[in-house]
Design an enzyme around this catalytic site. Structure first.
Site, PDB file in Angstrom:
ATOM      1  N   ARG A  96       2.530   2.195   4.546  1.00 13.06           N
ATOM      2  CA  ARG A  96       2.270   3.070   3.395  1.00 13.06           C
ATOM      3  C   ARG A  96       3.447   3.955   3.016  1.00 13.06           C
ATOM      4  O   ARG A  96       3.311   4.776   2.105  1.00 13.06           O
ATOM      5  CB  ARG A  96       1.008   3.895   3.664  1.00 13.06           C
ATOM      6  CG  ARG A  96      -0.213   2.985   3.815  1.00 13.06           C
ATOM      7  CD  ARG A  96      -1.523   3.735   3.914  1.00 13.06           C
ATOM      8  NE  ARG A  96      -2.613   2.767   3.959  1.00 13.06           N
ATOM      9  CZ  ARG A  96      -3.203   2.335   5.080  1.00 13.06           C
ATOM     10  NH1 ARG A  96      -2.815   2.805   6.247  1.00 13.06           N
ATOM     11  NH2 ARG A  96      -4.173   1.454   5.033  1.00 13.06           N
ATOM     12  N   ASP A 125     -18.697   3.373  11.088  1.00 19.22           N
ATOM     13  CA  ASP A 125     -17.271   3.220  10.770  1.00 19.22           C
ATOM     14  C   ASP A 125     -16.849   4.146   9.619  1.00 19.22           C
ATOM     15  O   ASP A 125     -16.086   3.765   8.739  1.00 19.22           O
ATOM     16  CB  ASP A 125     -16.948   1.760  10.419  1.00 19.22           C
ATOM     17  CG  ASP A 125     -15.461   1.463  10.459  1.00 19.22           C
ATOM     18  OD1 ASP A 125     -14.677   2.368  10.789  1.00 19.22           O
ATOM     19  OD2 ASP A 125     -15.085   0.331  10.134  1.00 19.22           O
ATOM     20  N   GLU A 127       0.830  -1.204   0.000  1.00 18.99           N
ATOM     21  CA  GLU A 127       0.000   0.000   0.000  1.00 18.99           C
ATOM     22  C   GLU A 127       0.867   1.259   0.000  1.00 18.99           C
ATOM     23  O   GLU A 127       0.381   2.363   0.228  1.00 18.99           O
ATOM     24  CB  GLU A 127      -0.939  -0.007   1.203  1.00 18.99           C
ATOM     25  CG  GLU A 127      -1.947  -1.156   1.144  1.00 18.99           C
ATOM     26  CD  GLU A 127      -3.026  -1.071   2.212  1.00 18.99           C
ATOM     27  OE1 GLU A 127      -2.923  -0.196   3.098  1.00 18.99           O
ATOM     28  OE2 GLU A 127      -3.975  -1.883   2.162  1.00 18.99           O
TER      29      GLU A 127
END
Length: 545
Positions: free
Chosen positions: A142, A313, A92
């Site tokens: 990331r 969420d 990612e």
């Protein structure tokens, strides 16, 4: 400098030299890693040859001024090299490139590559941490931050590492989360002035969110802002008893920064437990917010909450993009965020004033709109024991994958997801080492999700164009736009694509054969433009022949 028989590139960053030398057609010239990234290098806007931070520059616009690759020639784009990571099947990371040195992460590994050839220069590694839960247990990462000759990296157990950019050797390490074992880290650090800013994951797991700053030279903590107020502090009424210690509000994506205003803008995640609001009455500050923070002191200047008392969420960790533009006839300093809850917000970033909100998905039933103060108008669709259909789904109408803004077209680009889910409520007690959702969400049988790439015009408050995707809708490929009039993005069918930034016309694609769950970037060496993205376990770099 060009000579008759050899090519030598000498690039200077505040006194440090990076030197390529060799025959003019060589692709394997030696690379020096003597880099030094100063404040002036991090302030360059928009980025060009270098991409020195997760979003390219502090604004979060992911706009590269490079224009060698453009709408007229992008069809000739070809893969130049591929680097395969052996310890993760889901990268990612957004690569960072400084003067030809690319630095990427893969779980708890940091790898420096020659950005022209993909050749490994150095490799730092440590084992994955055992006993983590939820996102941290997937060991996602990331990327890195850079400062002077140092590289900063968060690892899965919420430790901040400082590495030597020349060798990858560890210089210092700080464990920055409290002793609640439910904390983790998945973000890329952000370096502002002489401080390294970090957050954690675990917003669904019963932790108390925070943003922390560390001295880039020594690793000493400079300040810490707790996103869940303690007893007696403003906003603490939502957190009875010891609930403030596990209220969520984590800071698991990099923020943005305005040097002129000297303000950080950082998004916070959902409250915990996710689906049981009875134990956290009120607005649940400072969850689902964008926070404006003084980077020198850690003091909160203002906040804006997108989804008060969130039951779905709907993290607000999407990139807060900083744009200076004429808006409704007035030159303004704007903050633009396409939020997970299905609305695109425009704020005045000097004071947090709400300016507008635009719905960007058709499947949206938790709210009927946004009122004049920026608060949602609720419909009463809430999680229940039997299950309630709620749109957007738990995956959100958009998510952490990066948006972008083009200075030429004045369009804002982002990926949107049309999807709904069944939301269930079952109260639970907090236990360390376990998630704290108070049950969960399920996909609705027979309903299909799909994504779109959207281009939003701030001047008209309308969408200039929409580019539909195919396949399941659940990849996490982000966007990047360029001075060449292009938008690059990871699509939903394992491909890396380019479309015309003005019209959305499809111009080029490359099938990576793997899910794209990262956002692209661009850089240049010898004046030659490259575009790179992570897909699956590989880093791909592309250029014109």
């Amino acid at each position: 400098m060009r000579f008759a028989h050899t090519t030598v590139l000498v690039a200077t960053i505040c006194g440090a030299l990076l030197i390529y030398a060799g025959a003019s057609d060589s692709t394997s010239a030696p690379l020096s890693t003597a880099i030094s990234v100063q404040l002036a290098d991090l302030l360059v806007q928009p980025p060009a040859a270098n991409w020195p931070s997760y979003n390219g520059d502090y604004s979060g616009r992911r706009y590269s001024s490079l224009d060698e690759i453009n709408a007229n020639n992008v069809e000739h784009l070809r893969a130049q090299w591929v680097f395969h990571s052996t310890n993760s099947s889901r990268l990612e990371v957004t690569p960072v490139v400084v003067n030809g040195l690319m630095i990427v992460t893969s779980a708890n590994h940091a790898i420096a590559l020659d950005a022209r050839t993909g050749r490994e220069v150095w490799h730092y590694s440590r084992p994955n941490t055992e006993g983590l839960i939820d996102d941290a247990s997937r060991h996602l990462n990331r990327g890195v931050g850079v400062w002077q000759s140092r590289v900063f990296m968060e690892v899965d157990n919420a430790h901040l590492l400082c590495l030597d950019a020349r060798s990858g050797n560890l210089l210092w390490e700080v464990a920055y989360a409290p002793n609640n074992k439910n904390y983790g880290a998945t973000s890329a650090p952000l370096v502002v002035k002489d401080k390294v800013l970090v957050g954690t994951s675990g917003g669904d797991d019963g932790v108390r969110g925070f943003l922390a700053a560390f001295d880039a030279a020594t690793g000493k903590e400079a300040w810490r802002f707790w996103t869940i107020p303690g007893p007696g502090e403003f906003g603490s009424s939502s957190w009875p008893g010891t609930m403030y210690l596990r209220g969520g509000g984590t800071t698991w994506m990099p923020g943005t920064y305005d040097p002129g205003l000297n303000l950080l803008y950082w998004g916070t995640s959902n409250p915990a437990p996710d689906f049981d609001g009875a134990v956290r009455p009120g607005d649940d500050l400072y969850t689902d917010c964008v926070l404006a923070i003084d980077p020198d002191t850690g003091k909160l200047k203002w906040y804006f909450q997108f989804t008060p008392h969130d039951l779905y969420d709907y993290d607000a960790t999407e990139t807060p993009v900083l744009i200076d533009a004429v808006y409704k006839g007035e030159q303004r300093k704007l903050l633009v965020e396409a939020n997970r809850n299905g609305f695109l917000y425009i704020l005045d970033r000097t004071n947090g004033k709400f300016l507008s909100a635009t719905r960007f998905v058709e499947k949206l039933n938790w709210a009927s709109g946004i009122d004049a103060q920026g608060r949602p108008i609720l419909t009463g669709a809430v999680p229940s024991r039997q299950g309630t259909r709620v749109c957007p789904s738990i995956n959100g109408a958009t998510n952490w994958y990066s948006p972008s803004y083009n200075e030429i077209t004045h369009l804002f680009y982002f990926k949107a997801l049309e999807d709904c889910g069944l939301f269930f409520l079952k109260p639970q007690e907090f236990k360390e080492g376990q998630t704290f959702y108070s049950t969960g969400s399920k996909h609705i049988p027979g309903e299909k999700a799909h994504k779109l790439l959207l281009a939003y015009d701030l001047q008209t408050d309308q969408f200039a164009w929409k580019y539909p995707q195919t396949s399941s809708g659940y990849s996490s490929g982000g966007t990047m736009t360029t001075g060449g009039g292009l938008v690059f993005f990871g699509d939903d069918s394992n491909s890396f694509e380019a479309v015309d930034a003005k019209t959305g016309k499809a111009l080029w694609h490359f099938n990576t054969g793997q899910s794209v769950d990262a956002s692209p970037m661009s850089y240049a060496i010898f004046g030659k433009q490259y575009v790179a993205i992570a897909a699956g376990s590989d880093i791909f770099s592309f250029a014109l022949p």
